[in-house]
Design a protein around this motif. Structure first.
Motif, PDB file in Angstrom:
ATOM      1  N   GLU A   9       0.856  -1.185   0.000  1.00  0.00           N
ATOM      2  CA  GLU A   9       0.000   0.000   0.000  1.00  0.00           C
ATOM      3  C   GLU A   9       0.891   1.234   0.000  1.00  0.00           C
ATOM      4  O   GLU A   9       1.902   1.289   0.710  1.00  0.00           O
ATOM      5  CB  GLU A   9      -0.895   0.012   1.233  1.00  0.00           C
ATOM      6  CG  GLU A   9      -1.951  -1.064   1.217  1.00  0.00           C
ATOM      7  CD  GLU A   9      -2.855  -1.010   2.444  1.00  0.00           C
ATOM      8  OE1 GLU A   9      -2.800  -0.033   3.214  1.00  0.00           O
ATOM      9  OE2 GLU A   9      -3.607  -1.973   2.623  1.00  0.00           O
ATOM     10  N   TYR A  49      -5.432  -8.353  -4.434  1.00  0.00           N
ATOM     11  CA  TYR A  49      -5.512  -6.893  -4.420  1.00  0.00           C
ATOM     12  C   TYR A  49      -6.500  -6.346  -5.448  1.00  0.00           C
ATOM     13  O   TYR A  49      -6.400  -5.192  -5.839  1.00  0.00           O
ATOM     14  CB  TYR A  49      -4.126  -6.297  -4.696  1.00  0.00           C
ATOM     15  CG  TYR A  49      -3.088  -6.711  -3.694  1.00  0.00           C
ATOM     16  CD1 TYR A  49      -2.995  -6.079  -2.460  1.00  0.00           C
ATOM     17  CD2 TYR A  49      -2.183  -7.744  -3.982  1.00  0.00           C
ATOM     18  CE1 TYR A  49      -2.032  -6.454  -1.533  1.00  0.00           C
ATOM     19  CE2 TYR A  49      -1.218  -8.121  -3.061  1.00  0.00           C
ATOM     20  CZ  TYR A  49      -1.152  -7.475  -1.839  1.00  0.00           C
ATOM     21  OH  TYR A  49      -0.202  -7.852  -0.923  1.00  0.00           O
ATOM     22  N   ARG A  50      -7.452  -7.153  -5.877  1.00  0.00           N
ATOM     23  CA  ARG A  50      -8.341  -6.794  -6.983  1.00  0.00           C
ATOM     24  C   ARG A  50      -8.975  -5.412  -6.816  1.00  0.00           C
ATOM     25  O   ARG A  50      -9.006  -4.616  -7.736  1.00  0.00           O
ATOM     26  CB  ARG A  50      -9.422  -7.849  -7.155  1.00  0.00           C
ATOM     27  CG  ARG A  50     -10.358  -7.535  -8.323  1.00  0.00           C
ATOM     28  CD  ARG A  50     -11.357  -8.612  -8.566  1.00  0.00           C
ATOM     29  NE  ARG A  50     -10.638  -9.826  -8.952  1.00  0.00           N
ATOM     30  CZ  ARG A  50     -11.126 -11.031  -8.824  1.00  0.00           C
ATOM     31  NH1 ARG A  50     -12.322 -11.209  -8.328  1.00  0.00           N
ATOM     32  NH2 ARG A  50     -10.424 -12.082  -9.205  1.00  0.00           N
ATOM     33  N   ASN A  51      -9.515  -5.109  -5.663  1.00  0.00           N
ATOM     34  CA  ASN A  51     -10.210  -3.841  -5.462  1.00  0.00           C
ATOM     35  C   ASN A  51      -9.469  -2.895  -4.524  1.00  0.00           C
ATOM     36  O   ASN A  51     -10.051  -1.943  -4.018  1.00  0.00           O
ATOM     37  CB  ASN A  51     -11.620  -4.100  -4.932  1.00  0.00           C
ATOM     38  CG  ASN A  51     -12.462  -4.860  -5.934  1.00  0.00           C
ATOM     39  OD1 ASN A  51     -12.466  -4.526  -7.118  1.00  0.00           O
ATOM     40  ND2 ASN A  51     -13.146  -5.892  -5.492  1.00  0.00           N
ATOM     41  N   ALA A  52      -8.223  -3.160  -4.281  1.00  0.00           N
ATOM     42  CA  ALA A  52      -7.445  -2.327  -3.363  1.00  0.00           C
ATOM     43  C   ALA A  52      -6.921  -1.087  -4.099  1.00  0.00           C
ATOM     44  O   ALA A  52      -6.276  -1.206  -5.130  1.00  0.00           O
ATOM     45  CB  ALA A  52      -6.293  -3.126  -2.781  1.00  0.00           C
ATOM     46  N   PRO A  53      -7.195   0.091  -3.541  1.00  0.00           N
ATOM     47  CA  PRO A  53      -6.689   1.319  -4.163  1.00  0.00           C
ATOM     48  C   PRO A  53      -5.286   1.658  -3.653  1.00  0.00           C
ATOM     49  O   PRO A  53      -4.840   1.132  -2.626  1.00  0.00           O
ATOM     50  CB  PRO A  53      -7.692   2.372  -3.687  1.00  0.00           C
ATOM     51  CG  PRO A  53      -8.110   1.876  -2.335  1.00  0.00           C
ATOM     52  CD  PRO A  53      -8.102   0.363  -2.436  1.00  0.00           C
ATOM     53  N   ASN A  54      -4.620   2.527  -4.368  1.00  0.00           N
ATOM     54  CA  ASN A  54      -3.350   3.106  -3.918  1.00  0.00           C
ATOM     55  C   ASN A  54      -2.278   2.077  -3.597  1.00  0.00           C
ATOM     56  O   ASN A  54      -1.677   2.097  -2.522  1.00  0.00           O
ATOM     57  CB  ASN A  54      -3.587   4.013  -2.705  1.00  0.00           C
ATOM     58  CG  ASN A  54      -4.566   5.115  -3.015  1.00  0.00           C
ATOM     59  OD1 ASN A  54      -4.490   5.735  -4.067  1.00  0.00           O
ATOM     60  ND2 ASN A  54      -5.508   5.338  -2.123  1.00  0.00           N
ATOM     61  N   SER A  97       2.868   2.213  -9.873  1.00  0.00           N
ATOM     62  CA  SER A  97       1.535   1.976  -9.338  1.00  0.00           C
ATOM     63  C   SER A  97       1.055   0.651  -9.910  1.00  0.00           C
ATOM     64  O   SER A  97       1.537   0.214 -10.968  1.00  0.00           O
ATOM     65  CB  SER A  97       0.579   3.105  -9.715  1.00  0.00           C
ATOM     66  OG  SER A  97       0.201   2.997 -11.068  1.00  0.00           O
ATOM     67  N   ASN A  98       0.141  -0.008  -9.231  1.00  0.00           N
ATOM     68  CA  ASN A  98      -0.317  -1.319  -9.727  1.00  0.00           C
ATOM     69  C   ASN A  98      -0.986  -1.185 -11.092  1.00  0.00           C
ATOM     70  O   ASN A  98      -0.994  -2.131 -11.863  1.00  0.00           O
ATOM     71  CB  ASN A  98      -1.214  -2.018  -8.721  1.00  0.00           C
ATOM     72  CG  ASN A  98      -2.521  -1.312  -8.490  1.00  0.00           C
ATOM     73  OD1 ASN A  98      -2.552  -0.088  -8.316  1.00  0.00           O
ATOM     74  ND2 ASN A  98      -3.618  -2.037  -8.475  1.00  0.00           N
ATOM     75  N   ASP A  99      -1.538  -0.045 -11.437  1.00  0.00           N
ATOM     76  CA  ASP A  99      -2.165   0.137 -12.750  1.00  0.00           C
ATOM     77  C   ASP A  99      -1.150   0.075 -13.890  1.00  0.00           C
ATOM     78  O   ASP A  99      -1.467  -0.283 -15.007  1.00  0.00           O
ATOM     79  CB  ASP A  99      -2.896   1.483 -12.809  1.00  0.00           C
ATOM     80  CG  ASP A  99      -4.083   1.521 -11.880  1.00  0.00           C
ATOM     81  OD1 ASP A  99      -4.679   0.439 -11.621  1.00  0.00           O
ATOM     82  OD2 ASP A  99      -4.424   2.612 -11.394  1.00  0.00           O
ATOM     83  N   LYS A 102      -0.429  -4.040 -14.620  1.00  0.00           N
ATOM     84  CA  LYS A 102      -1.489  -5.022 -14.888  1.00  0.00           C
ATOM     85  C   LYS A 102      -1.505  -5.409 -16.340  1.00  0.00           C
ATOM     86  O   LYS A 102      -1.152  -4.708 -17.216  1.00  0.00           O
ATOM     87  CB  LYS A 102      -2.849  -4.472 -14.464  1.00  0.00           C
ATOM     88  CG  LYS A 102      -3.034  -4.539 -12.963  1.00  0.00           C
ATOM     89  CD  LYS A 102      -4.437  -4.144 -12.598  1.00  0.00           C
ATOM     90  CE  LYS A 102      -4.648  -4.310 -11.108  1.00  0.00           C
ATOM     91  NZ  LYS A 102      -5.941  -3.908 -10.675  1.00  0.00           N
TER      92      LYS A 102
END
Length: 102
Positions: A9, A49-54, A97-99, A102
């Motif tokens: 996080e 972490y599918r819906n985890a932000p930040n 960032s995770n984005d 992916k």
């Protein structure tokens, strides 16, 4: 360079900003920090972490780790890298960032 990855996080990474090492909660509860290979990373992000932000993804040069690295079998019989100690920050060679991964 032998790259491995760790998901954290953003707030937890920021909390440890001035420290020479990064220590995940799993180090206390499981005695190691979970890492992934590049091939394993998308599945880890999707499963845990599918819906985890930040979130941040640390790119770690395994050759620079000062603590023991072991590949150990997970419940799905896949071998995952685990580091048995805090991650020295000079082994972190990039952060996304995770984005971005992916």
């Amino acid at each position: 360079m032998n790259l491995l990855y760790h998901v954290v996080e953003a707030s937890e990474w920021a909390r440890q900003e001035g420290q020479p090492v990064y220590s995940a909660g799993s180090l206390e509860t499981e005695s190691f920090i979970h890492l992934s290979t590049r091939e394993q990373l998308p599945g880890v992000l999707d499963r845990y972490y599918r819906n985890a932000p930040n979130l941040l993804v640390l790119h770690i040069d395994a050759d620079k780790l000062v603590h023991e690295l072991r590949y150990e079998q997970a419940t799905n019989n896949e071998l995952f890298p685990h580091v048995y100690g805090p991650i020295n920050k000079d082994a972190v060679v990039a952060i996304d960032s995770n984005d971005d991964v992916k």
